[in-house]
Each structure stands twice: as structure tokens, then as C-alpha cells.
Design a protein around this motif. Structure first.
Motif, PDB file in Angstrom:
ATOM      1  N   VAL A  41      -4.000 -29.706  -6.890  1.00  0.00           N
ATOM      2  CA  VAL A  41      -5.090 -28.724  -6.784  1.00  0.00           C
ATOM      3  C   VAL A  41      -5.556 -28.316  -8.181  1.00  0.00           C
ATOM      4  CG1 VAL A  41      -5.689 -26.378  -6.088  1.00  0.00           C
ATOM      5  CG2 VAL A  41      -4.455 -27.863  -4.504  1.00  0.00           C
ATOM      6  N   THR A  84      -9.143 -29.205  -9.649  1.00  0.00           N
ATOM      7  CA  THR A  84      -9.971 -28.062 -10.039  1.00  0.00           C
ATOM      8  C   THR A  84     -10.507 -28.238 -11.454  1.00  0.00           C
ATOM      9  OG1 THR A  84      -8.760 -26.545  -8.598  1.00  0.00           O
ATOM     10  CG2 THR A  84      -9.971 -25.575 -10.431  1.00  0.00           C
ATOM     11  N   SER A 135     -12.524 -21.795  -7.307  1.00  0.00           N
ATOM     12  CA  SER A 135     -11.911 -22.540  -6.204  1.00  0.00           C
ATOM     13  C   SER A 135     -10.418 -22.267  -6.081  1.00  0.00           C
ATOM     14  CB  SER A 135     -12.172 -24.043  -6.374  1.00  0.00           C
ATOM     15  OG  SER A 135     -11.642 -24.515  -7.599  1.00  0.00           O
ATOM     16  N   ILE A 170      -8.911 -20.707  -2.738  1.00  0.00           N
ATOM     17  CA  ILE A 170      -7.916 -21.448  -1.962  1.00  0.00           C
ATOM     18  C   ILE A 170      -6.644 -20.623  -1.800  1.00  0.00           C
ATOM     19  CG2 ILE A 170      -6.399 -23.478  -2.047  1.00  0.00           C
ATOM     20  CD1 ILE A 170      -8.791 -24.989  -3.286  1.00  0.00           C
ATOM     21  N   ARG A 171      -6.227 -19.927  -2.876  1.00  0.00           N
ATOM     22  CA  ARG A 171      -5.036 -19.077  -2.752  1.00  0.00           C
ATOM     23  C   ARG A 171      -5.283 -17.907  -1.804  1.00  0.00           C
ATOM     24  NH1 ARG A 171      -4.867 -20.184  -8.336  1.00  0.00           N
ATOM     25  NH2 ARG A 171      -5.972 -18.244  -8.801  1.00  0.00           N
ATOM     26  N   GLN A 178      -5.858 -23.404   1.628  1.00  0.00           N
ATOM     27  CA  GLN A 178      -6.551 -24.668   1.366  1.00  0.00           C
ATOM     28  C   GLN A 178      -7.200 -25.232   2.613  1.00  0.00           C
ATOM     29  OE1 GLN A 178      -4.192 -27.552  -0.741  1.00  0.00           O
ATOM     30  NE2 GLN A 178      -5.556 -29.239  -0.244  1.00  0.00           N
ATOM     31  N   SER A 198     -10.842 -28.702  -2.205  1.00  0.00           N
ATOM     32  CA  SER A 198      -9.930 -28.509  -1.078  1.00  0.00           C
ATOM     33  C   SER A 198      -9.662 -29.807  -0.334  1.00  0.00           C
ATOM     34  CB  SER A 198     -10.518 -27.469  -0.111  1.00  0.00           C
ATOM     35  OG  SER A 198     -10.779 -26.253  -0.770  1.00  0.00           O
ATOM     36  N   SER A 209      -7.857 -32.696  -2.502  1.00  0.00           N
ATOM     37  CA  SER A 209      -6.447 -32.361  -2.684  1.00  0.00           C
ATOM     38  C   SER A 209      -5.673 -32.543  -1.379  1.00  0.00           C
ATOM     39  CB  SER A 209      -6.303 -30.923  -3.187  1.00  0.00           C
ATOM     40  OG  SER A 209      -6.954 -30.748  -4.428  1.00  0.00           O
ATOM     41  N   TYR A 210      -6.293 -32.196  -0.254  1.00  0.00           N
ATOM     42  CA  TYR A 210      -5.655 -32.420   1.050  1.00  0.00           C
ATOM     43  C   TYR A 210      -5.373 -33.904   1.257  1.00  0.00           C
ATOM     44  CZ  TYR A 210      -5.237 -32.834   6.146  1.00  0.00           C
ATOM     45  OH  TYR A 210      -4.799 -33.140   7.415  1.00  0.00           O
ATOM     46  N   LEU A 232      -0.327 -26.975   4.762  1.00  0.00           N
ATOM     47  CA  LEU A 232      -0.621 -28.352   4.388  1.00  0.00           C
ATOM     48  C   LEU A 232       0.478 -29.269   4.910  1.00  0.00           C
ATOM     49  CD1 LEU A 232      -2.806 -29.777   2.607  1.00  0.00           C
ATOM     50  CD2 LEU A 232      -1.138 -29.706   0.758  1.00  0.00           C
TER      51      LEU A 232
END
Length: 421
Positions: free
Chosen positions: A144, A148, A281, A285-286, A290, A337, A340-341, A411
Motif C-alpha cells: 500500500v 501510494t 489515500s 484506506i486506514r 482498503q 486500493s 494493492s488488493y 483483506l
């Protein structure tokens, strides 16, 4: 002493990531200069029609349809960094041929189309290798943060590149401005060459055949329901974004009546929103998670793109700026997001094929969109084409809104067992 590890929690201390990051900055700045200068070159200097602009947009991305899937297999069989370096060198030489041809007085639209097509082929290999290389360089726990920072570079370049290109086109001509794009790719190659971390040799199964390996990557993508929804969302939005890209410069120059410098500033508006999205971002996300960011952010931000076709000379140009900025913000947060997923759930040995399968679908719609946008510009006019394109792009978010992602909170672990099956 400089280290190649990640002491503490920041990739700022990762020497090889800084080299990758620096090369990406040079390449992205050159790329976004080219995204403005090449269409302006075609539209103003070579007097391209809307359909010819659609062909140019299609030529830039049709390689993902032609070789996207086998490229993933080849990437999984090779070390990624040397492949990326070679792709940068090829792209740099191709783009430098444009100002050289202009200086010689022989530049034509067919040459521009060929350069766009061949550059797109090199980009296929670079992008598939690039997304597959990052997890091995920084580790999955830093994906992430890495994505980012890379998106921040892209978004900053999306602001600086079009602005710089617009004024350079006015001052030095569009063909001369393309010179920066070629130099950006050559600088990127130099930075990649300086990376010192050894890259492990890829697994090369004996007697591996191309089609079964392609099928393995496609099966992983389309049997994972959340990933399938992400791919459908991105491909739909890219289809209509390709249509918008085909007529965007013509809309701003011929309908709204902007000069090249002002066009560059307008195109930078989306990048300004993207910079803010990249900066925010990680916090977003935090804050919301995510998984939730993948579907909630597009739902709230992408419809703002519908302000763009309301633009006209005078105060209404602010509507176009606002729409581009809010939409650019949402796109970057979504990309951080969802990329990274994908990188987190994919097993290492399949990363190249999975990234290629995803790019085949989501980037393969761009050339089709370019042709659609060019045809719509001829049939219903430039403003009507922009309306259709941006409405379709916003509607793409519905794929992730009505998907299993809405019920997920954490995740998943890398799906090694699914890949083996």
C-alpha cells in the motif's frame, strides 16, 4: 551506509525503491507531457479529424488486446527488471523519432500512429513486469505504501506534465515538446539499471505450454468474485474513458475555444485532484478500510465527471475544472486500493500472468473506447460524445458497489491454494 532494506516503517529508507521511484518520476513526467503534446500535434499541426484522433487513442493501447495475455506468460518466465529496462529504451528511441522526423520535414500522421502502436507494445511488457516486480522489491507488507508513493508521482506528473506541455507547445511547437517524453523514458532506464537488489530467478516449469499458462492466470482472475468485480468496474470505466480521451483535446480546443497553454492547464486539473488523492489515500484506506475504499470512493466521486461537458467559455469553465479534479481524486484512491488488493492476494509465481490478464481486460477496452469516441464525435458532435463517455465512465462504479466487496471487511490472505488448484 545506504541500505536496500526497509528499516522502520518507511520506504524512504529503501535505496532500490528510491531508484525505482526516481525512474518512475522521470518516465511519468515524460508520459504526461506526451499525452498532451501528441494529441495537440495531431489536432493542430497535422489537422486530424475526430475519427483520426480515435485511431491515435486506439493505437496507443491496442497492444494490450494483441499481446497482453502471452506477455504475462513471458514476464513470469523472465527476470522483470531487465525486461523493464529494455522496454524503457525502446520507448525512448521511438518517441525521439518524432521530433527528428519533424526537423527533417517528413513527419506524418501514419508515422505518429506507428510510433504510438510500437510504444504501446513496449508499455505492455513494462507495465506487466512493473506491477509484478514491486512485491519482490519491497515485500507485500509495504505494497500500500509503495503503490501510494508511485501513484503520488503519477498524479504529480499528471499536473506538471500537461501544464508544462501546453506552454512548451505554444513556445517551441508540439513536435519539439515530444522530445521530453523520449528523454523521460531514457532517464527511467538509467535509474532501473542502478538498482542493486538481486532478483530471484523465476520458476520455469519443464515443458510448460503457453495456452495452459495463460488459462491459469485467467482462471484466477475470473473465479475470484471480488477481483472479477474490480476488473469489470475498471474495464467499463476505461472503455468510456478511452472514448473521452479521443475527443477531449478537440472538445477543449474547438468547442470550449482554449489555446494550447490553457488546454494543458485544464488537463492538469485532473492531475491536481489525483495528487490530493495520492496524499490522502493512505489516510482514507486506514480510516474506512482498503476493501471499502474500492467501492465507496468511486461511488462518491466518479459522478462528478458529469460536470465536465457543462464547460463553456466564461465562468462555466470552472465546472470542467471541478469535474476533472474530483474525478481524478477518486480514480487515484480507487487505484491504490484495488492494485494493492490484487498484489496482496496473488501468489508470486502467477503475478505476471494475473497482472497481464487484468491488463488485457481493463486496458483492452481503451482502444475500443477510442474508436467509439471518435465515431461519436463525428456523429453527435464533440459535446455529445463527452456526455456519453463520462456518463458511462461513472456508471462503471456500479460493478464494485453491487459486489461481494460490500460485505468484506478484511483483506484475504494470498490464495496459493486456489492457484495450485
Amino acid at each position: 551506509m545506504e541500505t536496500t532494506g526497509v528499516p522502520g516503517d518507511s520506504l524512504f529508507f529503501h535505496a532500490d525503491f528510491r531508484r525505482l521511484w526516481s525512474g518512475d518520476a522521470a518516465a511519468q513526467l515524460g508520459t504526461f507531457v506526451g499525452y498532451t503534446a501528441v494529441p495537440l500535434l495531431a489536432a493542430t499541426t497535422l489537422a486530424a479529424t475526430p475519427f483520426q484522433m480515435g485511431l491515435l487513442t486506439a493505437a496507443e493501447t491496442v497492444a494490450f488486446l494483441l499481446i497482453g495475455l502471452p506477455a504475462g506468460v513471458w514476464v513470469d518466465r523472465m527476470r522483470r527488471r531487465p525486461l523493464m529496462l529494455a522496454a524503457d529504451l525502446v520507448r525512448g528511441v521511438l518517441l525521439l523519432s518524432v521530433p527528428v522526423a519533424w526537423w527533417a520535414g517528413v513527419l506524418t500522421l501514419p508515422q505518429l500512429l506507428v510510433v504510438a502502436l510500437l510504444t504501446g507494445i513496449a508499455t505492455v511488457f513494462f507495465d506487466v513486469a512493473y506491477q509484478s516486480y514491486l512485491p519482490s522489491l519491497v515485500g507485500r507488507e509495504h505494497l500500500v505504501e509503495g503503490n501510494t508513493k508511485l501513484q503520488a508521482v503519477q498524479s504529480t506528473s499528471q499536473v506538471a506534465g500537461p501544464s508544462l506541455a501546453g506552454w512548451l507547445v505554444q513556445a517551441a511547437g508540439a513536435a519539439n515538446t515530444v522530445l521530453l517524453t523520449g528523454l523521460g523514458y531514457l532517464t527511467s532506464a538509467l535509474c532501473l539499471w542502478r538498482i542493486r537488489a538481486p532478483e530471484p530467478a523465476p520458476e520455469r516449469p519443464e515443458r510448460a505450454r503457453m495456452l495452459p499458462q495463460i488459462g491459469e492466470g485467467l482462471r484466477f482472475v475470473f473465479t475470484d468474485r471480488p477481483l472479477r468485480a474490480i476488473v469489470a468496474c475498471t474495464s467499463t470505466s476505461n472503455l468510456f474513458n478511452g472514448a473521452f480521451t479521443a475527443v477531449e483535446v478537440l472538445f477543449l480546443t474547438r468547442t470550449v475555444g482554449l489555446a494550447p497553454g490553457a488546454v494543458g492547464m485544464m488537463l492538469a486539473a485532473g492531475g491536481a485532484g489525483g495528487v490530493l488523492g495520492a496524499l490522502c489515500s493512505g489516510a482514507i484506506i486506514r480510516r474506512i478500510g482498503q476493501i471499502r475504499a474500492i467501492w465507496l470512493v468511486p461511488l462518491l466521486t466518479w459522478p462528478a465527471h458529469l460536470l465536465v461537458p457543462l464547460g463553456a467559455p466564461g465562468w462555466r469553465i470552472a465546472l470542467t475544472v471541478t469535474g476533472l479534479a474530483i474525478g481524478g481524486f477518486g480514480i487515484i484512491v480507487y487505484n491504490v486500493s484495488q492494485v494493492s488488493y490484487r498484489q496482496a492476494i496473488c501468489p508470486d509465481r502467477l503475478l505476471g500472468r494475473i497482472n497481464a490478464s487484468v491488463r488485457f481486460v481493463v486496458w483492452g477496452t481503451l482502444p475500443l473506447g477510442g474508436l467509439v469516441g471518435g465515431a461519436l464525435g463525428e456523429l453527435i458532435g464533440l459535446r455529445g460524445a463527452v456526455w456519453v463517455a463520462l456518463a458511462g465512465e461513472a456508471a462503471g462504479a456500479l460493478w464494485v458497489v453491487f459486489s461481494p466487496l460490500r460485505r468484506m471487511r478484511t483483506l484475504p490472505e494470498p490464495a496459493a491454494e486456489k492457484a495450485a488448484a
